[in-house]
Structures are given as structure tokens and as C-alpha cells.
Design a protein around this motif. Structure first.
Motif, short mmCIF file in Angstrom:
data_model
loop_
_atom_site.label_atom_id
_atom_site.label_comp_id
_atom_site.label_asym_id
_atom_site.label_seq_id
_atom_site.Cartn_x
_atom_site.Cartn_y
_atom_site.Cartn_z
N UNK A 205 0.86 -1.18 0.00
CA UNK A 205 0.00 0.00 0.00
C UNK A 205 0.89 1.23 0.00
N UNK A 206 0.60 2.18 -0.87
CA UNK A 206 1.46 3.35 -0.99
C UNK A 206 0.62 4.57 -1.32
N UNK A 207 1.19 5.72 -1.04
CA UNK A 207 0.60 6.99 -1.49
C UNK A 207 1.00 7.20 -2.94
N UNK A 208 0.04 7.58 -3.78
CA UNK A 208 0.32 7.87 -5.19
C UNK A 208 0.40 9.38 -5.40
N UNK A 209 1.42 9.81 -6.11
CA UNK A 209 1.55 11.20 -6.51
C UNK A 209 1.69 11.23 -8.02
N UNK A 210 0.62 11.68 -8.70
CA UNK A 210 0.54 11.59 -10.15
C UNK A 210 0.48 12.99 -10.77
N UNK A 211 0.40 13.03 -12.10
CA UNK A 211 0.36 14.31 -12.81
C UNK A 211 -1.06 14.87 -12.86
N UNK A 212 -1.15 16.15 -13.24
CA UNK A 212 -2.44 16.83 -13.32
C UNK A 212 -3.44 16.05 -14.17
N UNK A 213 -4.70 16.12 -13.77
CA UNK A 213 -5.76 15.42 -14.47
C UNK A 213 -5.85 15.87 -15.93
N UNK A 214 -6.20 14.95 -16.82
CA UNK A 214 -6.38 15.28 -18.24
C UNK A 214 -7.85 15.06 -18.61
N UNK A 215 -8.34 15.88 -19.54
CA UNK A 215 -9.78 15.83 -19.84
C UNK A 215 -10.06 15.81 -21.34
N UNK A 216 -9.12 15.30 -22.15
CA UNK A 216 -9.37 15.23 -23.59
C UNK A 216 -8.70 14.00 -24.19
N UNK A 217 -9.18 13.58 -25.36
CA UNK A 217 -8.61 12.42 -26.03
C UNK A 217 -7.20 12.71 -26.53
N UNK A 218 -6.91 13.95 -26.86
CA UNK A 218 -5.56 14.31 -27.30
C UNK A 218 -4.58 14.09 -26.16
N UNK A 219 -4.98 14.46 -24.94
CA UNK A 219 -4.14 14.21 -23.77
C UNK A 219 -3.90 12.71 -23.57
N UNK A 220 -4.93 11.91 -23.86
CA UNK A 220 -4.78 10.46 -23.70
C UNK A 220 -3.66 9.91 -24.57
N UNK A 221 -3.51 10.43 -25.78
CA UNK A 221 -2.52 9.92 -26.72
C UNK A 221 -1.09 10.12 -26.24
N UNK A 222 -0.88 11.07 -25.34
CA UNK A 222 0.47 11.32 -24.83
C UNK A 222 0.54 11.03 -23.33
N UNK A 223 -0.35 10.19 -22.83
CA UNK A 223 -0.35 9.89 -21.42
C UNK A 223 0.99 9.32 -20.95
#
Length: 321
Positions: A205-223
Motif C-alpha cells: 500500500x502506498x501513497x500515489x503522486x501523479x500528474x495533473x488530471x487530463x480531460x481530452x482524447x488528445x491528452x490520452x494519446x500522450x499519457x
């Protein structure tokens, strides 16, 4: 329909509690279904990046006998940084956050960790460090993300044994665990997926620190790609938040981990105990070897490994596990 209040695992030291989350607009899009396969899984993954966030929403943290109020930022993100006073509880502790929508209260609960006093902190990357992702090949990475559900995704051999050993390293009581963090360039969109994957494979079990939320399909392509300064800043924050710990950093050579870890070691010359870098290609990278040689000159133990069994033996040889 009502907004979605999503909480993430938080963390605390002796003086401060930090918890965070997002608020999403009401939607008919269903949350990721871990059991879907092929095209249905792809649709479910893509839907993670079609969500819309709620800015300036009123959020309330219930803490002891107090209710603390804040509002979400432009991207729907919120974060509470709360001073702690005379709290003696350690381990994983539940917290509660709420919001009001159309005169109805929406309540969500999560946990934060206040690690028992110890000596070690562990910070690990995710993609191609413990989760087989194929980050070197963006098309293969996207194909696997889209068409293999979480139960079909693979973990590297022996990595679980290594992480479980690090989790309790130096602990007389095996029920206690070290401060463990997964820091990644993946976005908050993939939070539930990552948590489920770690649960399936019994990773710590760990704390996750991730990047800012994305809200478009273009963002998905460079996830998971683009600038990695986020990882550097998050790791730096952890080392500053728990300054009395000795840290073990785990990553891979597919992107920028060796360079990021080298910079961290230069800024915290007595804080980092060991660096582990997974070799993702057929050959060791010269740039990684150069970075690790420089790290080693700072009296930090390094291990550039192909198989996690090598990392386990190295941890044993330097007395970590």
C-alpha cells in the motif's frame, strides 16, 4: 446525476496532514470497469480521459472535532494541508471529505498514512519499474493500455518480493510499514487502475503522486509522457516532508529516472541510501551508466539490473533487507 467526489490516499508527518482529491461534473460516463475486455476495455479507458472537472466547488474536511473548508482549483483538484497537534496514532488512518450539491451532502472516505517512526522511505516509479508498460514504444504502450484490462496486465518477475521486503525493512514489527510512495508521470485519471493493479499483485500500500488530471482524447494519446519535472518536484517534496528518513529510489532507464535521481542525490547528499534502475532494453544505456557512476561517487549505493532477483541480492548485500 450528481458530481463525483474522488479522494486519494494522503500522508502525514509529526506536524502536518496532507489529503487531496478531485471533484468531477455530473456525468453519464461510467467509471472504469476492471472486468471489461478488448474494445469494451478500450472504451472504458478512453472514458477516463473524457471526464470534466468542477472548479471552485466547496469542499469540507472533517478532522477531529473541526470541519475545514476549501474550494477546488480550476482543474477540480483540491488539497488540504492541516497542522497536526498531539496526534499519537500511526499507520493507515481514515479521513472524510464532503460537499453539498442541491442541498444534499456527498460524502467520501479514504485513508492517509502516518508512518511509524523508522529509518527508511521508499519511492518508486510505476511504468516499466514494476508495471510492464513498454514505455519505449508508444504504440505498443497504448495498445496494451487499451486492450488488456487490469487483470491481464503484467508485473515484473520477483518485483513483488523485493517491494514487500523493502516495505518492512528495518521493522521489528512486520505489521508496521515504511513510508512508501509511487510517483509517476501518469495522470490522476489512472489512479483507480493503478490502485487495483497493486492490490491484485499484493504490492505494498502506498501513497500515489501523479500528474495533473487530463480531460481530452488528445491528452490520452500522450499519457505518461511529456515533461518529467513533476516527478522531480514530488520526490523533492517527499524528502523534505520526511527529512529524517533514508531513501531508496526505484526507477527504470526508459525515460528520465536516472537523471532525475542524480539531481535528487546532489540536492540531498546524505539522505538517499540506494538507487535501483531497471534495464528495459537489450543493452545497458551509456547515459544511465554515466548518471549512476556520478551517483555512486556521492556514496550512494546503485544497482542497474535486468531482473528483480539481482535487485533483491543487492539489497541483501548492503544490509537493507
Amino acid at each position: 446525476m450528481k458530481p463525483i467526489l474522488k479522494l486519494y490516499r494522503g500522508y502525514a508527518n509529526e506536524q502536518e496532514l496532507i489529503v487531496m482529491g478531485h471533484v468531477f461534473k455530473p456525468t453519464s460516463i461510467k467509471e472504469y470497469d476492471f472486468q471489461k475486455k478488448n474494445i469494451r476495455n478500450a472504451t472504458s479507458i478512453i472514458n477516463m480521459f473524457r471526464i470534466k472537472t468542477e472548479a471552485n466547488a466547496d469542499i469540507y474536511l472533517k478532522y477531529n472535532d473541526r470541519t475545514i473548508h476549501t474550494k477546488t482549483l480550476k482543474d477540480g483538484y483540491f488539497k488540504f494541508c492541516v497542522p497536526l497537534h498531539q496526534i499519537e496514532t500511526y499507520g493507515w488512518i481514515e479521513y472524510q471529505v464532503s460537499m453539498i450539491y442541491n442541498n444534499n451532502e456527498i460524502v467520501a472516505k479514504e485513508r492517509y498514512i502516518r508512518p511509524h517512526k523508522g529509518e527508511l522511505g521508499i519511492i518508486s516509479d510505476i511504468d516499466d519499474t514494476f508495471l510492464v508498460t513498454h514505455s519505449r514504444n508508444i504504440f505498443k504502450k497504448l495498445y496494451i493500455l487499451l486492450f488488456r484490462n487490469v487483470s491481464k496486465r503484467k508485473v515484473f518477475k520477483d518485483v513483488v518480493a523485493h517491494y514487500q521486503a523493502l516495505n518492512i525493512a528495518g521493522r521489528a514489527n512486520p505489521k508496521e510499514q515504511n513510508a512508501f510512495f509511487y510517483v509517476s508521470s501518469s495522470e490522476w485519471n489512472l489512479y483507480r487502475f493503478i490502485i487495483k493493479f497493486t492490490e491484485i499483485h499484493q504490492l505494498p500500500n502506498a501513497v500515489l503522486l501523479l500528474k495533473d488530471i487530463k480531460t481530452s482524447l488528445i491528452d490520452f494519446l500522450v499519457t505518461g509522457r511529456s515533461n518529467h519535472n513533476h516527478k522531480f518536484e514530488k520526490i523533492k517534496h517527499i524528502l523534505e516532508f520526511y527529512p529524517d528518513l533514508q531513501y531508496i529510489l526505484l526507477g527504470d532507464d526508459s525515460q528520465q529516472d536516472p537523471v532525475l535521481y542524480e539531481a535528487i542525490c546532489k540536492i540531498f547528499p546524505i539522505t538517499v541510501k540506494a538507487i535501483y534502475i531497471r534495464q528495459t532494453g537489450k543493452h545497458k544505456k551509456e547515459s544511465t551508466l554515466k548518471a549512476l557512476k556520478n551517483i555512486e561517487s556521492l556514496d550512494v549505493a546503485v544497482c542497474y539490473f535486468k531482473n528483480s532477483s539481482e535487485a533483491i541480492e543487492h539489497s541483501k548485500s548492503i544490509g537493507i533487507i
